[in-house]
Design a protein around this motif. Structure first.
Motif, PDB file in Angstrom:
ATOM      1  N   LEU A 173      43.192  39.461  41.292  1.00 49.07           N
ATOM      2  CA  LEU A 173      42.236  40.560  41.205  1.00 49.07           C
ATOM      3  C   LEU A 173      41.222  40.242  40.118  1.00 49.07           C
ATOM      4  N   LEU A 174      39.963  40.116  40.490  1.00 44.30           N
ATOM      5  CA  LEU A 174      38.884  39.818  39.551  1.00 44.30           C
ATOM      6  C   LEU A 174      38.459  41.082  38.811  1.00 44.30           C
ATOM      7  N   PRO A 175      37.766  40.963  37.687  1.00 41.94           N
ATOM      8  CA  PRO A 175      37.449  42.139  36.859  1.00 41.94           C
ATOM      9  C   PRO A 175      36.643  43.218  37.575  1.00 41.94           C
ATOM     10  N   ASP A 176      35.854  42.822  38.582  1.00 36.73           N
ATOM     11  CA  ASP A 176      35.027  43.809  39.286  1.00 36.73           C
ATOM     12  C   ASP A 176      35.706  44.389  40.522  1.00 36.73           C
ATOM     13  N   GLY A 177      36.959  43.996  40.766  1.00 40.03           N
ATOM     14  CA  GLY A 177      37.690  44.522  41.918  1.00 40.03           C
ATOM     15  C   GLY A 177      37.772  43.569  43.085  1.00 40.03           C
ATOM     16  N   LYS A 178      36.950  42.518  43.094  1.00 41.40           N
ATOM     17  CA  LYS A 178      37.027  41.544  44.174  1.00 41.40           C
ATOM     18  C   LYS A 178      38.382  40.836  44.129  1.00 41.40           C
ATOM     19  N   VAL A 179      38.886  40.456  45.298  1.00 41.17           N
ATOM     20  CA  VAL A 179      40.184  39.788  45.412  1.00 41.17           C
ATOM     21  C   VAL A 179      39.973  38.380  45.938  1.00 41.17           C
ATOM     22  N   THR A 180      40.539  37.407  45.241  1.00 41.63           N
ATOM     23  CA  THR A 180      40.515  36.029  45.695  1.00 41.63           C
ATOM     24  C   THR A 180      41.940  35.505  45.745  1.00 41.63           C
ATOM     25  N   LEU A 181      42.114  34.338  46.336  1.00 39.65           N
ATOM     26  CA  LEU A 181      43.495  33.899  46.553  1.00 39.65           C
ATOM     27  C   LEU A 181      44.059  33.102  45.396  1.00 39.65           C
ATOM     28  N   CYS A 182      43.212  32.697  44.428  1.00 36.08           N
ATOM     29  CA  CYS A 182      43.716  31.799  43.407  1.00 36.08           C
ATOM     30  C   CYS A 182      42.872  31.867  42.151  1.00 36.08           C
ATOM     31  N   GLU A 183      43.534  31.720  41.011  1.00 32.67           N
ATOM     32  CA  GLU A 183      42.816  31.552  39.756  1.00 32.67           C
ATOM     33  C   GLU A 183      41.981  30.280  39.823  1.00 32.67           C
ATOM     34  N   GLN A 184      40.849  30.292  39.163  1.00 35.20           N
ATOM     35  CA  GLN A 184      39.875  29.210  39.071  1.00 35.20           C
ATOM     36  C   GLN A 184      38.942  29.129  40.279  1.00 35.20           C
ATOM     37  N   LEU A 185      39.242  29.866  41.372  1.00 41.43           N
ATOM     38  CA  LEU A 185      38.272  29.951  42.462  1.00 41.43           C
ATOM     39  C   LEU A 185      37.266  31.064  42.197  1.00 41.43           C
ATOM     40  N   TYR A 186      37.683  32.040  41.415  1.00 36.18           N
ATOM     41  CA  TYR A 186      36.805  33.105  40.941  1.00 36.18           C
ATOM     42  C   TYR A 186      35.999  33.718  42.081  1.00 36.18           C
ATOM     43  N   TRP A 187      34.667  33.730  41.933  1.00 35.19           N
ATOM     44  CA  TRP A 187      33.827  34.436  42.906  1.00 35.19           C
ATOM     45  C   TRP A 187      33.289  33.518  44.003  1.00 35.19           C
ATOM     46  N   HIS A 188      33.925  32.384  44.246  1.00 39.46           N
ATOM     47  CA  HIS A 188      33.505  31.521  45.356  1.00 39.46           C
ATOM     48  C   HIS A 188      33.555  32.356  46.629  1.00 39.46           C
ATOM     49  N   PRO A 189      32.412  32.533  47.314  1.00 40.54           N
ATOM     50  CA  PRO A 189      32.349  33.504  48.417  1.00 40.54           C
ATOM     51  C   PRO A 189      33.298  33.221  49.568  1.00 40.54           C
ATOM     52  N   PHE A 190      33.629  31.965  49.799  1.00 40.07           N
ATOM     53  CA  PHE A 190      34.503  31.641  50.924  1.00 40.07           C
ATOM     54  C   PHE A 190      35.895  32.225  50.743  1.00 40.07           C
ATOM     55  N   PHE A 191      36.327  32.425  49.492  1.00 34.78           N
ATOM     56  CA  PHE A 191      37.710  32.818  49.225  1.00 34.78           C
ATOM     57  C   PHE A 191      37.875  34.287  48.861  1.00 34.78           C
ATOM     58  N   ILE A 192      36.793  35.051  48.861  1.00 35.63           N
ATOM     59  CA  ILE A 192      36.913  36.482  48.575  1.00 35.63           C
ATOM     60  C   ILE A 192      37.569  37.178  49.758  1.00 35.63           C
ATOM     61  N   MET A 193      38.727  37.772  49.524  1.00 34.46           N
ATOM     62  CA  MET A 193      39.541  38.368  50.587  1.00 34.46           C
ATOM     63  C   MET A 193      39.277  39.854  50.779  1.00 34.46           C
ATOM     64  N   GLY A 194      38.697  40.510  49.775  1.00 31.44           N
ATOM     65  CA  GLY A 194      38.469  41.947  49.873  1.00 31.44           C
ATOM     66  C   GLY A 194      38.040  42.492  48.534  1.00 31.44           C
ATOM     67  N   ASP A 195      38.097  43.815  48.415  1.00 28.58           N
ATOM     68  CA  ASP A 195      37.604  44.480  47.207  1.00 28.58           C
ATOM     69  C   ASP A 195      38.483  45.695  46.927  1.00 28.58           C
TER      70      ASP A 195
END
Length: 461
Positions: free
Chosen positions: A356-378
């Motif tokens: 869970l990123l600070p703004d609520g975005k969800v990604t699958l792994c640390e260090q991928l951060y806000w890479h758009p391909f890996f954003i799973m939801g919000d």
């Protein structure tokens, strides 16, 4: 207490969900006997091999061509000061109502989550792997964070990790500890922030028993080069260590080794300094590795790391704490890759965990951060399960060979499905080795990977 997760048939989970620590074995067998019309003695005999078992027990399930392993000491007597965190009967019934695919390994409900509090820091490490380019102007409100923690607990999510950025730059860090504890989650804090008396007193009030400090050196000049800090940084860090030791808070030290502090003298000085503090429990050295977001100009060498390993091995008995040196990234011969790749670690991202990123975005792994391909939801807009079983998360899990570009070796690989939906291919390492646009490449530990042309591997000399 350490915990773990592994795959189990839902019917077994249905039976084992009765073991909450609130009833005796006889009472459990009586209840299940009435419910399933099975003799009590048969149920008792089936559970006995799992009680204080000294070896792994393998349990076949009728009509299913799989055997499920149960680790040592699977069922033990409940301790008075431990509250159970078990899968509820209601959740098991929901799972059983689904059209189950027992050949897959992706969890129906995530097992754990990590909350990245921020991407801020009090230092500017040369080796930093964080993406600080994104300015989070609209972080998740703390009220929403509390709702997410409550939802995670209601789902039976086993663990919530917190990281950053910097834990102590999160404005609600004290309240966050309280909220996690409310649901029996225990935060493990790692920090580079020099700790003040007020901060340590707060940790004592919150009954924090252990903390990890990222201290790379006890030489101020080395720290200034590595962390871009001032002359007083080390003095403040040492004061914080003294306060933690006095407060009887267990301390783990994690130094990162770069070309600035890879001498035996630097390592010895660090070990000698921390040997005066009884609460230092371990020191885990980690070679600085390639950062996606910063130039790889800080690396030590394989030769230097080996020298440090040898020195520590010869001298570890002198110190009261445990010392560990983690492995470095090296380019192995293809024969070694073929042998090692099937035994690689399982990638848990979008299989059993999410970030869970600070703004609520969800990604699958640390260090991928806000890479758009890996954003799973919000999670500022969705529930955990809406994200976890959402279109994007499932599309990432079912990433097909047809989507892979021709230039990737994965395009023609006849093991693609077993690899991607088995132990997985490390997306993060693939990006680190080949670039943001080449996330569909195999990671460089794969025997079919391309030569790495980026400065990814640690040099030999």
């Amino acid at each position: 207490m350490d915990s773990f997760s592994w795959i189990i048939h839902p019917y077994l989970a249905y039976l084992l969900s009765e073991f909450t620590g609130e009833r005796t074995l006889k009472q459990i067998c009586e209840k299940l006997s009435d419910e399933f019309d099975l003799p009590e003695n048969e149920l008792l005999e089936s559970f006995l091999p799992l009680i204080y078992n000294s070896e792994t027990v393998f349990v076949p399930v009728m009509n299913i061509s799989r055997i499920f392993p149960f680790p040592k000491n699977f069922l033990v007597k409940k301790e008075k000061d431990i509250r159970p965190n078990v899968l509820s009967r209601e959740i098991v019934e929901k799972i059983l109502a689904q059209d189950l695919d027992l050949t897959g390994v992706r969890a129906y409900i995530p097992d754990s989550m990590t909350f990245m509090l921020n991407n801020k820091c009090v230092v500017d490490c040369e080796y930093c792997y964080a993406d600080k380019s994104v300015k989070v102007t609209n972080p998740l409100p703390f009220a929403r964070v509390k709702e997410i923690i409550s939802e995670a607990a209601s789902l039976g999510i086993r663990n919530i990790d917190v990281n950053g950025g910097e834990f102590f730059l999160y404005p609600y860090w004290e309240e966050l500890i309280d909220e996690l504890r409310k649901y029996d989650y225990e935060p493990y804090i790692s920090t580079k922030h020099p700790l003040t008396e007020d901060m340590v007193n707060a940790l004592v009030r919150k009954n924090i028993k252990a903390i990890q400090l990222s201290v790379d050196s006890v030489n101020s000049d080395e720290l200034k080069k590595m962390l871009n800090v001032g002359d007083d940084y080390l003095v403040k860090v040492k004061k914080g260590v003294e306060l933690l030791n006095k407060a009887k808070i267990e301390i783990a030290i994690k130094p990162v080794i770069t070309k600035y502090n890879d001498s035996i003298e630097s390592v010895k000085n660090l070990l000698d300094y921390f040997s005066q503090f009884e609460m230092v429990e371990c020191i885990r050295f980690a070679p600085g590795t390639y950062s996606i977001y910063k130039p790889f100009t800080f690396s030590s060498t394989v030769k230097k790391i080996d020298e440090i390993k040898n020195f520590i091995e010869k001298n570890k008995a002198k110190y009261h704490f445990k010392t560990v040196v983690q492995g470095e990234e090296v380019d192995s011969p293809i024969e070694e890759k073929r042998e090692a790749f099937p035994n690689r670690s399982l990638c848990s991202g979008n299989q059993s965990t999410f970030l869970l990123l600070p703004d609520g975005k969800v990604t699958l792994c640390e260090q991928l951060y806000w890479h758009p391909f890996f954003i799973m939801g919000d999670l500022s807009l969705q529930s955990i399960m809406e994200v976890w079983n959402g279109e994007k998360a499932l599309a990432l899990w079912n990433y097909s060979q047809e989507e892979v570009r021709e230039e990737s070796p994965c395009k023609q690989c006849d093991e693609f499905d077993d690899c991607r939906r088995g132990k997985g291919n490390c997306w993060r390492v693939a990006i680190a080795a080949y670039g943001n646009e080449n996330y569909d490449y195999p990671s460089p530990n794969c025997p079919k990977s391309l030569p790495v042309t980026r400065p990814y591997f640690m040099p030999n000399e």
